[in-house]
Design an enzyme around this catalytic site. Structure first.
Site, PDB file in Angstrom:
ATOM      1  CE  LYS A 184      -1.633   2.828   2.397  1.00  0.00           C
ATOM      2  NZ  LYS A 184      -1.486   4.326   2.386  1.00  0.00           N
ATOM      3  N   GLY A 241       5.687   4.060  10.599  1.00  0.00           N
ATOM      4  CA  GLY A 241       4.909   5.291  10.630  1.00  0.00           C
ATOM      5  C   GLY A 241       4.573   5.706  12.038  1.00  0.00           C
ATOM      6  CB  SER A 242       1.972   7.986  13.256  1.00  0.00           C
ATOM      7  OG  SER A 242       0.762   7.356  12.868  1.00  0.00           O
ATOM      8  CD  GLU A 265      10.573   2.605  13.113  1.00  0.00           C
ATOM      9  OE1 GLU A 265      10.229   3.492  13.927  1.00  0.00           O
ATOM     10  OE2 GLU A 265      11.033   2.841  12.005  1.00  0.00           O
ATOM     11  CB  CYS A 302      12.247   6.120  13.496  1.00  0.00           C
ATOM     12  SG  CYS A 302      13.287   5.171  12.376  1.00  0.00           S
TER      13      CYS A 302
END
Length: 526
Positions: A184, A241-242, A265, A302
């Protein structure tokens, strides 16, 4: 190079009809052409059906064929040439040098996993031969190998449009394990995504693999991504991502009739511990290096150093002074998307006006969508009392916690949420005190480093890019390095199965030439 605005469903290019997606140049707000259509539920159904039909064929490809496939993807990505870098710059605001390096990392990951596949150690082949004469009970013949889980859904990341996206680490490790992949794409860089997607699609055809080995979908909202995770044919998820996005996918996956693992993550503030002697001898040097690490890539890593823990005093002030001087010369930097900049600006403003926070330094201001670096400080008492001070600010902002002593530093480490990294700045005379804190750090983080900063994640065999929740959804895993393949495998044991029916990895003649464990002892390959 013209960009084809299509979904890639197996071997086909399909025009999406469910809403519209445009790339946006974050440097100037320009809408980039072409427009991409989102996938429909029918598109999703076709991609999942193809992936499922491909699975049993793809998972039993020879190790050499699978390795060659990964290498062909790498070659095809390089063959896109400068068009990939130019488009990625336009969609992400990241500079050329950064993206050329990231392309190199992406290709390097694919080649690393090709080597892992050829070696075959990931299969973990084990044989406990039958012992019919054993008393009081005979022992059956037992053999074990790892097999892939099944089709994997991969969600592209915003901050690494190449290395953690369509052809990035999650895709590479899942394909290496023998899992078909449905990506995606991240809506912030659709052009970059389809260029890389075409390279993978072509590699599937070049290598004669089932077309469902790879598909690429766009989602104009969230419905298709959610449906992808919920589809019964998907057996694992890779996400970067978040925290909110990752936990939402975890909940979806857990609510399925057959729950599946989500390797997400997410959130990390990556504490940096400054020990007394290190500060006394080189506070200015550490402060300058910290400022450089904090502002690298506009702080959109990150592993960015978002928290400093140190004993308060004159040496800490020297560190702050050096960091302030360095940050004052740092220009504001374009952030990945207007939305990311908006969130960063709001978080920084909240810290600027917080009653328990002092503004220590700011970088230079800039144009709209550019992030201005910021350094703050607070007391240990306030930090431990105020939960809002303990969260991640995604961007070039960091908080110093002024501690009265090293025991307070240790207590704060014990109270932190899970983290990706922790850095210790020590001199030799600090080692004894550092050793007292190491057990707490081991319980809290996935990677401990000394006299450096977590930004910069080496892709190798001993790397861990993971950690306890919420840094990742499963602290037993890594999303970077060769061990990332383990996320998409599970063991199967074969008892008293005739040799002719055994997989090649477990046959008596060892046709794959694997290193295998025989009665627990590792036997050399060949």
């Amino acid at each position: 190079m013209s960009i084809s605005a299509h979904l890639l469903i197996g071997a086909r290019a399909v025009a999406g009809t469910n809403g519209t997606i445009h790339g946006i140049n974050p440097a100037n707000g320009e809408t980039l052409e072409p427009a991409f259509g989102g996938a429909t539920p029918d598109d999703l159904e076709q991609a999942c059906a193809l992936a499922w039909s491909a699975f049993d064929v793809y998972r039993e490809t020879t190790l050499e064929a699978r390795a060659a496939f990964l290498e062909r993807i790498a070659e095809n990505i390089l063959a896109i040439g400068d068009a990939l870098i130019v488009r990625c710059m336009a969609e992400s605001g990241l500079p050329r040098a950064r993206l050329e390096g990231e392309r190199g990392r992406t290709v390097g990951q694919l080649r690393l996993f090709a080597a892992v596949v050829r070696a075959g150690d990931f299969l973990d082949a084990r044989i406990d031969p039958a012992q019919p004469q054993r008393q009081p009970l005979a022992r059956v013949d037992l053999r074990l190998r790892n097999i892939p889980l099944g089709p994997v859904a991969v969600f592209g990341a915003s901050n690494f449009p190449l290395a953690f996206s369509v052809g990035g680490g999650d895709t590479a490790s899942a394909l290496a394990a023998g899992c078909p992949v449905i990506v995606k794409a991240h809506s912030a860089h659709p052009g970059t995504s389809v260029l890389v997607g075409r390279a993978i699609q072509q590699a599937v055809a070049d290598c004669g693999l089932p077309e469902g080995t790879f598909s690429l979908l766009f989602d104009s909202g969230r419905a298709i991504g959610q449906a992808l995770v919920s589809d019964w044919r998907i057996k694992a998820v890779g996400f970067t991502g978040s925290r909110g996005g990752g936990t939402a996918l975890m909940h979806l996956a857990a609510a399925r009739h057959e729950p599946i693992p989500v390797y997400a993550e997410m959130s990390s503030i990556n504490p940096v511990l400054l020990f007394p002697q290190a500060l006394a001898t080189r506070a200015e040097q550490i402060g300058q290096a910290f400022a450089a690490a904090l502002t690298l890539g506009a702080g959109q890593f990150c592993t960015n150093p978002g928290l400093i823990l140190a004993v308060d005093g004159p040496d800490l002030e020297r560190f702050i002074g050096a960091a302030e001087a360095a940050l004052s010369d740092v220009p504001a930097a374009t952030m990945l998307t207007p939305g990311i900049h908006h969130s960063y600006a709001g978080a920084v403003q909240a810290l600027c006006t917080h009653a328990d926070v002092t503004v220590e330094a700011r970088g230079q201001s800039g144009a709209p969508h550019q992030g201005q670096a910021a350094l703050f400080s607070t007391t240990a008492q306030a930090f431990r009392r105020r939960a809002e001070l303990q969260g991640e600010t995604f961007g070039a902002a960091s908080l110093i916690v002024r501690c009265p002593d090293l025991e307070t530093v240790r207590q704060i480490v014990e109270e932190l949420e899970g983290q990706l990294t922790a850095a210790l700045h020590v001199d030799e005379s600090d080692y004894e005190e550092a050793a007292k804190i190491l057990p707490a750090l081991e319980r809290r983080v996935g990677r401990i480093l000394v006299n450096g900063f977590g930004t910069g994640v080496e892709v190798g065999h001993a790397m861990v890019h993971g950690g306890p929740f919420p840094s990742t959804s499963d602290g037993r895993s890594t999303s970077v390095g060769s061990n990332a393949i383990a996320r998409f495998l599970r063991p199967v044991s074969y008892q008293d199965v005739p040799d002719v029916l055994l997989p090649d990895a477990l046959k008596a003649a060892n046709p794959l030439g694997l290193a295998r464990r025989l009665d627990g002892s590792l036997q050399a390959a060949g």
